[in-house]
Design an enzyme around this catalytic site. Structure first.
Site, PDB file in Angstrom:
ATOM      1  N   GLU A   1      38.267  42.825  44.433  1.00 47.42           N
ATOM      2  CA  GLU A   1      38.716  43.945  43.585  1.00 47.42           C
ATOM      3  C   GLU A   1      38.825  43.542  42.108  1.00 47.42           C
ATOM      4  OE1 GLU A   1      41.320  46.917  45.106  1.00 47.42           O
ATOM      5  OE2 GLU A   1      40.731  46.526  47.164  1.00 47.42           O
TER       6      GLU A   1
ATOM      7  N   GLY B   1      55.192  19.834  53.407  1.00 44.57           N
ATOM      8  CA  GLY B   1      54.710  18.453  53.490  1.00 44.57           C
ATOM      9  C   GLY B   1      53.585  18.333  54.514  1.00 44.57           C
ATOM     10  N   GLY B   2      53.640  17.276  55.332  1.00 44.86           N
ATOM     11  CA  GLY B   2      52.579  17.051  56.333  1.00 44.86           C
ATOM     12  C   GLY B   2      52.433  18.258  57.246  1.00 44.86           C
TER      13      GLY B   2
ATOM     14  N   LEU C   1      30.163  48.617  46.814  1.00 50.39           N
ATOM     15  CA  LEU C   1      29.795  48.456  45.407  1.00 50.39           C
ATOM     16  C   LEU C   1      28.997  47.161  45.207  1.00 50.39           C
ATOM     17  CD1 LEU C   1      30.191  49.304  42.355  1.00 50.39           C
ATOM     18  CD2 LEU C   1      32.316  48.004  42.386  1.00 50.39           C
TER      19      LEU C   1
ATOM     20  N   PHE D   1      34.149  50.639  51.033  1.00 49.77           N
ATOM     21  CA  PHE D   1      33.744  50.825  49.629  1.00 49.77           C
ATOM     22  C   PHE D   1      32.559  49.901  49.382  1.00 49.77           C
ATOM     23  CE2 PHE D   1      34.643  49.639  45.052  1.00 49.77           C
ATOM     24  CZ  PHE D   1      34.642  50.910  44.497  1.00 49.77           C
TER      25      PHE D   1
ATOM     26  N   ARG E   1      64.668  21.109  57.443  1.00 43.65           N
ATOM     27  CA  ARG E   1      64.039  19.782  57.428  1.00 43.65           C
ATOM     28  C   ARG E   1      64.929  18.780  56.688  1.00 43.65           C
ATOM     29  NH1 ARG E   1      60.555  16.052  59.436  1.00 43.65           N
ATOM     30  NH2 ARG E   1      59.604  14.811  57.769  1.00 43.65           N
TER      31      ARG E   1
HETATM   32  N1  COS Z   1      38.467  54.318  34.288  1.00 40.27           N
HETATM   33  C1  COS Z   1      37.602  55.305  33.903  1.00 40.27           C
HETATM   34  N2  COS Z   1      36.432  55.027  33.278  1.00 40.27           N
HETATM   35  C2  COS Z   1      36.138  53.731  33.027  1.00 40.27           C
HETATM   36  C3  COS Z   1      37.009  52.685  33.382  1.00 40.27           C
HETATM   37  C4  COS Z   1      38.210  53.009  34.041  1.00 40.27           C
HETATM   38  N3  COS Z   1      39.076  52.068  34.422  1.00 40.27           N
HETATM   39  N4  COS Z   1      36.465  51.507  33.009  1.00 40.27           N
HETATM   40  C5  COS Z   1      35.295  51.814  32.413  1.00 40.27           C
HETATM   41  N5  COS Z   1      35.106  53.163  32.422  1.00 40.27           N
HETATM   42  C6  COS Z   1      33.975  53.914  31.832  1.00 40.27           C
HETATM   43  C7  COS Z   1      33.848  53.578  30.359  1.00 40.27           C
HETATM   44  O1  COS Z   1      34.674  54.416  29.581  1.00 40.27           O
HETATM   45  C8  COS Z   1      32.370  53.840  30.114  1.00 40.27           C
HETATM   46  O2  COS Z   1      32.163  55.197  29.964  1.00 40.27           O
HETATM   47  P1  COS Z   1      31.308  55.774  28.690  1.00 40.27           P
HETATM   48  O3  COS Z   1      29.966  55.121  28.821  1.00 40.27           O
HETATM   49  O4  COS Z   1      31.290  57.243  28.912  1.00 40.27           O
HETATM   50  O5  COS Z   1      32.055  55.330  27.481  1.00 40.27           O
HETATM   51  C9  COS Z   1      31.714  53.419  31.435  1.00 40.27           C
HETATM   52  O6  COS Z   1      32.748  53.496  32.430  1.00 40.27           O
HETATM   53  C10 COS Z   1      31.177  52.010  31.385  1.00 40.27           C
HETATM   54  O7  COS Z   1      32.265  51.153  31.080  1.00 40.27           O
HETATM   55  P2  COS Z   1      32.091  49.704  30.443  1.00 40.27           P
HETATM   56  O8  COS Z   1      31.125  49.773  29.299  1.00 40.27           O
HETATM   57  O9  COS Z   1      33.446  49.185  30.183  1.00 40.27           O
HETATM   58  O10 COS Z   1      31.376  48.915  31.638  1.00 40.27           O
HETATM   59  P3  COS Z   1      31.014  47.378  31.795  1.00 40.27           P
HETATM   60  O11 COS Z   1      29.678  47.281  32.402  1.00 40.27           O
HETATM   61  O12 COS Z   1      31.267  46.650  30.512  1.00 40.27           O
HETATM   62  O13 COS Z   1      32.004  46.866  32.959  1.00 40.27           O
HETATM   63  C11 COS Z   1      33.957  45.963  34.045  1.00 40.27           C
HETATM   64  C12 COS Z   1      33.268  46.836  32.944  1.00 40.27           C
HETATM   65  C13 COS Z   1      33.788  44.484  33.829  1.00 40.27           C
HETATM   66  C14 COS Z   1      35.374  46.396  33.834  1.00 40.27           C
HETATM   67  C15 COS Z   1      33.446  46.350  35.462  1.00 40.27           C
HETATM   68  O14 COS Z   1      32.119  45.972  35.661  1.00 40.27           O
HETATM   69  C16 COS Z   1      34.308  45.797  36.563  1.00 40.27           C
HETATM   70  O15 COS Z   1      35.411  46.262  36.841  1.00 40.27           O
HETATM   71  N6  COS Z   1      33.797  44.746  37.279  1.00 40.27           N
HETATM   72  C17 COS Z   1      34.468  44.209  38.436  1.00 40.27           C
HETATM   73  C18 COS Z   1      33.992  44.916  39.651  1.00 40.27           C
HETATM   74  C19 COS Z   1      34.883  44.655  40.815  1.00 40.27           C
HETATM   75  O16 COS Z   1      36.088  44.763  40.751  1.00 40.27           O
HETATM   76  N7  COS Z   1      34.256  44.318  41.931  1.00 40.27           N
HETATM   77  C20 COS Z   1      34.965  44.105  43.127  1.00 40.27           C
HETATM   78  C21 COS Z   1      34.231  44.805  44.198  1.00 40.27           C
HETATM   79  S1  COS Z   1      35.197  45.852  45.130  1.00 40.27           S
HETATM   80  S2  COS Z   1      36.186  44.636  46.305  1.00 40.27           S
END
Ligand code: COS
Length: 383
Positions: free
Chosen positions: A364, A340-341, A124, A122, A269
Site C-alpha cells: 500500500e 533473547g534466544g 494495481l 485490488f 524471565r
Molecule cells: N487523491 C486524488 N487524486 C490524486 C491523489 C490522491 N491522493 N494523488 C494523485 N492524484 C491525482 C493528481 O492530482 C493528478 O491529477 P491531475 O493530473 O488531474 O493533476 C494525478 O492523480 C496524477 O498524480 P501524480 O502526478 O501525483 O502521479 P505520480 O505518477 O507522480 O504518482 C504516487 C504518484 C507516487 C503518489 C503514486 O504512484 C503512488 O501512490 N504509488 C504507490 C502505489 C502503491 O501504493 N502501490 C501499492 C499497491 S496496492 S497494495
C-alpha cells in the site's frame, strides 16, 4: 467520528473477544497449515467483519474512518493473516466501487461484499509497475459493448478467493501517464482471466497472493467504475489514502500486541536473580516502544477523525502509514531482542510477528513512497 458510543463499544467488545478466544489460540495452526480454518471465516462473516465499511443501505455496518481504525487496532492484536482475508474486501478491493462507482455498480456488488459472499481484490501492481503505479501497462481496449483486457497483475492479495477484482488498466494506450488509466470491475470466472501459482512469502502464512493474468478477457463496458474512462488512477489514489489509515491503525494494534508479549515475557524471565523487566536497559526498550505505539495510535485516530470531517488527508494518511509501519518494525525487532534466544525460536511466536510485520513497510505504498507524497505535498502547499 463516533456515531453511537454504545453500539461501537459493543462491536469493539465482540471483536476483542473474538480475537482473544478464536484467533489467538489458532495463530500457530494457521502458520503451520498456511490456511485459515473455514469455521473461523464463517464466524468473521457472522460478526460482520466483511461488511465493516459497506454503508448500511447495502447491508454493511457503514463504519466511519475513526470507528474502522478502532476496530483495526483490535484486529491487530493477533496474526496479520486474519485481517488479510477480509481486509481487501472492506478496504482497497471494494472502496473504488463505493467512492466512484455508479449506483448500479454499488447496488449489484456491495451487498454481496458486505456478507462476505464475494471477496474483492485490488489489482494495481504489475511485474513492471509497483511504486510507479501510473506506468502500468495492462490494457483495456473498447470493442463494442465490451473492454478486452490484456496484461498481468502481480502480488494480488486474496486473488485465489476473489469473486471480483477492482482492476486498474490503460483504456487509452496512447497516453503513457495517469490520465489514460481506468478502473474496471472484473468478476472471477470471466473467460480469459486466470491465476498464477500462490506466491511463497516471508511471512503472513494463511494470507495468499498470486498473479492475475488477463488474456483477451472481455468485460462488459458497463463495468468501468464511474461509467467514464480516465478516472481510474485517481480512484486508486483515493482508495489508497483511506487504505493507508486502515493499515496504519492495524500496525498500532500489532505493535501493542508485540509490546504486551515482550513486557509479560520480561516480567517472567529471570536472570541475575531477578526478572529482566527490572533492568533499565530492558526498560529502555519497553519505554521507547510504548512511546512510539502511543504516538502512532494518536496519529491514526487523528487522521481518521480529519477524514471523517471531510478534510483532504493525503498527507496525514501517508504520515500514519509511514510512521506506524516503521515503529511496528522497530518494536518487532526490540520484542525479539527482549525474548533473547527464545525470540529466535518458532514456538514462542514472536519471530513469526517479526516476519509478518515486514510487509507493512512495503505494501500500500512503501515508506519511501510515503516520504515522496509527504514531501511533495509540503512543497506544493507552501508554494
Ligand atoms: N487523491 C486524488 N487524486 C490524486 C491523489 C490522491 N491522493 N494523488 C494523485 N492524484 C491525482 C493528481 O492530482 C493528478 O491529477 P491531475 O493530473 O488531474 O493533476 C494525478 O492523480 C496524477 O498524480 P501524480 O502526478 O501525483 O502521479 P505520480 O505518477 O507522480 O504518482 C504516487 C504518484 C507516487 C503518489 C503514486 O504512484 C503512488 O501512490 N504509488 C504507490 C502505489 C502503491 O501504493 N502501490 C501499492 C499497491 S496496492 S497494495
Amino acid at each position: 467520528m463516533i456515531r453511537d458510543t454504545e453500539i461501537l463499544d459493543s462491536l469493539l467488545d465482540t471483536v476483542r473477544r473474538f480475537v482473544r478466544e478464536r484467533l489467538v489460540p489458532n495463530e500457530q495452526l494457521v502458520a503451520e497449515t498456511d490456511k485459515i480454518p473455514a469455521d473461523i471465516i464463517s464466524d468473521m462473516k457472522a460478526i460482520g467483519l466483511f461488511g465493516l465499511t459497506v454503508p448500511e443501505e447495502y447491508g454493511g455496518l457503514g463504519l466511519t474512518m475513526e470507528e474502522e481504525a478502532l476496530v483495526m487496532i483490535e484486529m491487530g492484536k493477533t496474526s496479520p493473516a486474519f485481517r488479510s482475508i477480509f481486509g481487501t474486501t472492506v478496504g482497497i478491493g471494494s472502496q473504488g466501487i463505493l467512492m466512484d462507482g455508479t449506483e448500479e455498480q454499488k447496488a449489484r456488488y456491495l451487498p454481496l461484499l458486505a456478507t462476505g459472499e464475494l471477496i474483492a481484490s485490488f489489482a494495481l501492481t504489475e511485474p513492471g509497475s509497483g511504486s510507479d503505479a501510473a506506468s502500468l501497462r495492462t490494457t483495456a481496449v473498447r470493442d463494442g459493448d465490451h473492454y478486452v483486457i490484456n496484461g498481468t497483475k502481480r502480488f494480488i492479495t486474496n486473488a485465489p478467493y476473489a469473486g471480483l477484482f477492482t482492476l486498474m488498466a490503460r483504456t487509452d494506450p496512447g497516453s503513457k501517464g495517469a490520465a489514460g488509466i481506468s478502473a474496471l470491475i472484473v468478476e472471477a470466472g470471466t473467460p480469459g482471466l486466470s491465476l498464477g501459482q500462490p506466491d511463497k512469502k516471508m511471512g503472513q502464512k494463511g494470507a495468499h497472493t498470486c498473479d492475475v493474468i488477463f488474456d483477451n478477457c472481455r468485460v462488459p463496458a458497463e463495468n468501468i467504475i464511474g461509467g467514464r474512462e480516465g478516472l481510474g488512477f485517481k480512484t486508486a489514489m483515493k482508495v489508497l489514502d483511506k487504505g493507508r489509515i486502515h493499515i496504519g491503525a492495524f500496525c498500532v494494534g500489532v505493535t501493542e500486541r508485540m509490546l504486551d508479549d515482550a513486557l509479560h515475557y520480561a516480567m517472567e524471565r529471570e536472570q541475575f536473580g531477578q526478572p529482566i523487566a527490572e533492568f533499565q536497559l530492558v526498560q529502555a526498550m519497553l519505554a521507547d516502544s510504548k512511546a512510539e505505539a502511543y504516538a502512532a495510535r494518536c496519529m491514526a485516530l487523528d487522521a481518521a477523525r480529519r477524514r471523517d470531517a471531510g478534510e483532504n488527508v493525503t498527507t496525514e494518511a501517508a504520515c500514519v502509514k509511514m510512521f506506524a509501519s516503521e515503529i511496528c518494525g522497530r518494536v518487532a525487532d526490540r520484542a525479539v531482542q527482549i525474548f533473547g534466544g527464545a525470540g529466535y525460536m518458532a514456538e514462542y511466536g514472536i519471530e513469526r510477528f517479526y516476519r509478518d510485520v515486514r510487509l507493512f513497510r512495503i505494501y500500500e505504498g512503501s515508506t519511501q513512497i510515503q516520504q515522496i507524497i509527504i514531501g511533495r505535498n509540503m512543497v506544493r502547499d507552501a508554494s
